[in-house]
Enzyme design. Structure first.
Site, PDB file in Angstrom:
ATOM      1  CG  HIS A  95      -2.516  -0.623  -3.896  1.00  0.00           C
ATOM      2  ND1 HIS A  95      -2.826   0.682  -3.643  1.00  0.00           N
ATOM      3  CD2 HIS A  95      -2.757  -1.293  -2.738  1.00  0.00           C
ATOM      4  CE1 HIS A  95      -3.228   0.806  -2.389  1.00  0.00           C
ATOM      5  NE2 HIS A  95      -3.196  -0.373  -1.829  1.00  0.00           N
ATOM      6  CB  SER A 149      -0.882   0.046   1.243  1.00  0.00           C
ATOM      7  OG  SER A 149      -1.594  -1.143   1.408  1.00  0.00           O
ATOM      8  CD  GLU A 202      -3.143   3.560  -6.433  1.00  0.00           C
ATOM      9  OE1 GLU A 202      -3.035   4.774  -6.462  1.00  0.00           O
ATOM     10  OE2 GLU A 202      -3.071   2.900  -5.385  1.00  0.00           O
ATOM     11  CG  ASN A 243      -3.747   4.089   0.294  1.00  0.00           C
ATOM     12  OD1 ASN A 243      -4.977   4.198   0.337  1.00  0.00           O
ATOM     13  ND2 ASN A 243      -3.128   2.935   0.431  1.00  0.00           N
TER      14      ASN A 243
HETATM   15  P1  NAD Z   1      -2.854  -9.800   6.713  1.00  0.00           P
HETATM   16  O1  NAD Z   1      -2.059  -9.625   7.940  1.00  0.00           O
HETATM   17  O2  NAD Z   1      -4.307 -10.076   6.801  1.00  0.00           O
HETATM   18  O3  NAD Z   1      -2.248 -10.975   5.845  1.00  0.00           O
HETATM   19  C1  NAD Z   1      -0.881 -11.158   5.615  1.00  0.00           C
HETATM   20  C2  NAD Z   1      -0.654 -12.641   5.374  1.00  0.00           C
HETATM   21  O4  NAD Z   1       0.663 -12.813   4.891  1.00  0.00           O
HETATM   22  C3  NAD Z   1      -0.772 -13.496   6.630  1.00  0.00           C
HETATM   23  O5  NAD Z   1      -1.690 -14.532   6.399  1.00  0.00           O
HETATM   24  C4  NAD Z   1       0.629 -14.013   6.874  1.00  0.00           C
HETATM   25  O6  NAD Z   1       0.636 -15.313   7.407  1.00  0.00           O
HETATM   26  C5  NAD Z   1       1.198 -13.975   5.467  1.00  0.00           C
HETATM   27  N1  NAD Z   1       2.646 -13.901   5.474  1.00  0.00           N
HETATM   28  C6  NAD Z   1       3.440 -13.102   6.208  1.00  0.00           C
HETATM   29  N2  NAD Z   1       4.727 -13.340   5.919  1.00  0.00           N
HETATM   30  C7  NAD Z   1       4.752 -14.295   4.994  1.00  0.00           C
HETATM   31  C8  NAD Z   1       5.787 -14.968   4.312  1.00  0.00           C
HETATM   32  N3  NAD Z   1       7.060 -14.699   4.547  1.00  0.00           N
HETATM   33  N4  NAD Z   1       5.437 -15.898   3.405  1.00  0.00           N
HETATM   34  C9  NAD Z   1       4.152 -16.180   3.145  1.00  0.00           C
HETATM   35  N5  NAD Z   1       3.152 -15.582   3.776  1.00  0.00           N
HETATM   36  C10 NAD Z   1       3.434 -14.646   4.687  1.00  0.00           C
HETATM   37  O7  NAD Z   1      -2.576  -8.497   5.841  1.00  0.00           O
HETATM   38  P2  NAD Z   1      -3.458  -7.889   4.665  1.00  0.00           P
HETATM   39  O8  NAD Z   1      -4.388  -6.895   5.228  1.00  0.00           O
HETATM   40  O9  NAD Z   1      -3.975  -8.969   3.829  1.00  0.00           O
HETATM   41  O10 NAD Z   1      -2.364  -7.067   3.845  1.00  0.00           O
HETATM   42  C11 NAD Z   1      -1.431  -7.686   3.005  1.00  0.00           C
HETATM   43  C12 NAD Z   1      -0.763  -6.663   2.114  1.00  0.00           C
HETATM   44  O11 NAD Z   1      -1.771  -6.003   1.354  1.00  0.00           O
HETATM   45  C13 NAD Z   1      -0.023  -5.558   2.830  1.00  0.00           C
HETATM   46  O12 NAD Z   1       1.105  -5.199   2.078  1.00  0.00           O
HETATM   47  C14 NAD Z   1      -1.025  -4.436   2.866  1.00  0.00           C
HETATM   48  O13 NAD Z   1      -0.425  -3.168   2.984  1.00  0.00           O
HETATM   49  C15 NAD Z   1      -1.675  -4.610   1.535  1.00  0.00           C
HETATM   50  N6  NAD Z   1      -3.015  -4.033   1.417  1.00  0.00           N
HETATM   51  C16 NAD Z   1      -3.928  -4.176   2.405  1.00  0.00           C
HETATM   52  C17 NAD Z   1      -5.196  -3.629   2.261  1.00  0.00           C
HETATM   53  C18 NAD Z   1      -6.247  -3.789   3.341  1.00  0.00           C
HETATM   54  O14 NAD Z   1      -7.257  -3.074   3.289  1.00  0.00           O
HETATM   55  N7  NAD Z   1      -6.083  -4.683   4.293  1.00  0.00           N
HETATM   56  C19 NAD Z   1      -5.523  -2.947   1.102  1.00  0.00           C
HETATM   57  C20 NAD Z   1      -4.586  -2.851   0.081  1.00  0.00           C
HETATM   58  C21 NAD Z   1      -3.338  -3.387   0.254  1.00  0.00           C
END
Ligand code: NAD
Length: 693
Positions: free
Chosen positions: A426, A405, A438, A476
């Protein structure tokens, strides 16, 4: 008889006159086509050797609809109702042979025929409300006479496009031809009975169904006045003279054509087409993408996997270990189970889609992926480690994408030996629903990788917007400024609920504080903490959200944030009101009152100002891309065209004035953008900038 009238050809087969529109690429109803159709129908009506008429658009087309380029300006007569009048005056059966798109005016022409024969490729519907209009050439009067009022309301208000089979099932098509619809139409034409819908009475309908269709349409209206107008003119068809209804429809159409909402939606229509024109891509072809890998099966990863499986891609969803993989699979199942529960998906379709997603902890399987999307924790160390592993395991030429993000895509790419294969994808939560994608272009991203990302977006049914690699990209970045200023307004005297109400009145589905509660206050706090070291000390910093977090108020998930939630029902919380009052007192702020309009103008100005900075910095290619991002990813009301377009309507001098006040409130970081100042001073607009003026 064989004749050519500009873009319309006529030939005769026995007693059948075959009228073919030939106006590439899509047979849009331009002035020339309208003129020619009127002339042709006059001719065939008078020609005694003609017993029946077939209207076609060629083997793969019919008439796609209005010429939207023309609509953006002032179209010249004759108008579509005159074409249809000429068809009505032709006293011989007219059969439409429909292949491909028959949308908007094209569908209205089809409805003016006595019968409609379709090919397998038919896409038919009255789509005018998508552009803030209603059908203006009898569509609202003929369709209910054919399919009933409830169905007509549903179709017209949703701008629904039907396939051949769907259209045939409700009688919009009389038949679907096995092969060429033209041949079948020619064969059937002489025996076709004249059935002009203008002379048919509206079939009796179930009142319950009509009430339900109207309720759904109103709920989804999104501030588009055309919806209410469509309901009004369609429901009026019952027991009403056709000519009276036609006049009613035309008057409503002409009034809507002047509406700001229609102009906003037309702007977005063109913006969507512009968004994939990217400088520097040359003739780069997309790389083929079959199997898609996703790393991290959390909130985003699971939904990203679903988005791809829904679009037919085989997906490899990979986690850190077996336990995390099992939890990820549960998340995927939950998404589908909810869809089945609400009747949006059948059990069979769920099984099929689930079957496309393989979940596990074995990274070696990613060798088979053509594209891998990383969606793990938002942490540079975690992402660097993952990209190092991906570099080792992914096949040469595979595209490596990150869903980050805020993090620096070039720094992520730099840990690999193939930064040209790295791109940002994104997605927005929920990733299987939200339309915005994005696409972040890194300094080294190869043209064909970027092109692949745009192609992927189309296959996923998403709207791509290309952004430069800078903190927060486009969406963002704007959102952060918008939230900061909403918080300044709170500190200055507005209640969070007042701000949310003003935003909802403006047309947002949800106010900004309600959204914060939904996504969780801890996410924004983590971002603030990350930025703390580089934040300009002169920037005004509101501590209220930090205090809320410290009090354990992380949003909905903890039962309270900016609001409190009892049984899921949102209510203002006196504890928050007291906390805010305490902060104001501590800072010596005497609270002021803000009208809803003042709140709307301030936040719009802030968005447009930040947008101007994004354009000047090369983060956004054009103002209309920013509009698309905000409309498709942040709930900005479509009927207002996006923040940049809305700022143009407000007037950039007024926006600048508002921004000067915002700067006085916010301090460093809220300076009016030099580009905004320049445009305001020279009397230009963001739209004129996009046009290169
Ligand atoms: P989350 O914490 O729900 O999920 C992250 C997942 O990644 C977890 O299940 C974890 O076990 C896994 N993980 C961590 N390290 C790992 C590794 N080394 N190998 C494999 N898996 C691994 O987080 P999220 O909300 O899904 O966000 C994930 C990404 O998406 C982030 O970069 C976040 O900034 C981005 N993002 C989130 C949103 C949102 O609204 N939540 C929106 C857009 C982008």
């Amino acid at each position: 008889m064989s004749d050519i009238m500009g873009p319309v050809r006529v030939r005769q087969e026995g007693a059948v006159a075959v009228v073919t529109v030939d106006f590439p690429p899509v047979n849009a109803l331009s002035t020339a086509v309208r003129q020619a159709l009127i002339a042709v129908f006059r001719d065939v009506a008078d020609d005694e050797s003609v017993a029946a008429v077939v209207l076609s658009g060629g083997p793969s087309r019919f008439i796609a609809g209005a010429d939207l380029r023309e609509m953006a300006g002032l179209p010249a007569p004759p108008f579509l109702p005159e074409v249809i009048e000429a068809m009505e005056r032709c006293d011989k059966p007219v059969v439409a042979a429909i292949a491909g798109a028959a949308l908007g005016g094209g569908c209205e022409i089809a409805l003016a025929c006595d019968a409609r024969i379709g090919g397998a490729s038919v896409l038919i519907g009255l789509t005018e409300t998508r552009l803030g209009l209603i059908p203006g050439a009898g569509g609202t009067q003929r369709l209910p006479r054919l399919v009933g009022i409830a169905r007509a309301v549903e179709m017209i208000c949703a701008g629904r496009i039907l396939t051949a089979r769907e259209a045939c099932a409700i009688g919009l098509l009389d038949a679907v031809a096995e092969g060429d619809p033209l041949a079948e139409a020619i064969a059937r034409a002489p025996g076709t009975v004249k059935r002009r819908l203008s002379r048919v009475v509206v079939p009796p309908g179930e009142e319950k169904e009509e009430v339900a269709a109207i309720a759904v349409a109103r709920r989804k209206a999104g501030g588009v006045p055309a919806i209410e107008e469509a309901i009004r003119v369609v429901t009026a068809t019952r027991g009403q003279d056709f000519a009276v209804g036609l006049a009613m429809e035309r008057a409503a159409f002409l009034a809507l054509r002047e509406s700001v909402e229609a102009a906003a939606l037309l702007h977005l229509f063109f913006a969507e087409r512009e968004a994939t024109k990217i400088p520097g891509l040359g003739d780069a072809r997309p790389r083929p993408v079959g199997t898609v890998g996703v790393v991290g099966a959390g909130t985003m990863g699971a939904a990203i996997a679903v988005a791809h499986a829904d679009a037919g891609f085989p997906v490899l969803l990979v986690e850190r270990d077996e336990a995390a993989a099992a939890a990820g699979l549960e998340r995927v199942r939950d998404i589908y189970a909810r869809q089945v529960g609400s009747g949006r998906l059948t059990d069979g379709a769920m099984a099929e889609r689930l079957g496309r997603i393989a979940v596990g902890a074995d990274w070696s399987r990613l060798r088979d992926a053509d594209l891998v999307i990383e969606a793990a924790f938002e942490d540079m160390d975690v992402k660097s480690e993952i990209f190092r592993r991906l570099d080792a395991v992914a096949r040469p030429g595979a595209i490596l994408a990150s869903n980050t993000s805020y993090l620096d895509l070039d720094a992520i790419a730099a840990v690999t030996a193939r930064p040209e294969d790295v791109v940002g994808l994104h997605f927005f939560a929920p990733a299987n629903v939200m339309k915005l994608l994005e696409v972040v272009r890194g300094a080294r991203t190869a043209p064909d990788v970027l092109r692949s990302a745009l192609t992927l977006a189309r296959k996923l049914g998403k709207q791509p917007v290309v952004a430069g690699n800078e903190d927060g990209f486009i969406g963002n970045r704007l959102y952060a400024a918008y939230r900061r200023h909403a918080e300044y307004l709170v500190e200055e005297g507005a209640a969070p609920a007042e701000i949310d109400a003003a935003l909802e009145e403006y047309g947002f589905a949800m106010g900004i504080f309600a959204v914060s509660d939904m996504s969780g206050l801890d996410i924004a706090r983590a971002m603030r903490q990350r930025r703390a070291a580089t934040r300009d000390p002169r920037e005004r910093y509101v501590t209220i959200p930090d205090l809320l977090c410290e009090a354990g108020r992380l949003g909905r998930k903890t039962g309270g944030g900016w609001y409190r939630y009892a049984d899921g029902v949102k209510a203002e919380d006196p504890a928050v009101t007291a906390l805010i009052a305490g902060e104001r007192a501590r800072r010596g702020i005497v609270p002021r009152r803000f009208t809803p309009e003042a709140i709307q103008r301030r936040l719009l100005a802030v968005l447009a100002n930040e947008g101007a900075k994004a354009i000047a910095g090369g983060i956004a290619l054009r103002a209309s891309d920013i509009d698309l991002a905000f409309v498709n990813g942040y709930g900005f009301p479509r009927a207002r065209g996006g923040p940049m377009w809305a700022a143009d309507r407000m007037g950039l001098t007024a926006v600048l004035g508002e921004m000067e006040q915002a700067y006085a409130t916010g301090g460093a970081g809220s300076e009016p953008a030099p580009l905004l100042i320049e445009l305001a001073r020279s009397g230009r607009t963001f739209s004129s900038l996009d046009r290169g003026e």
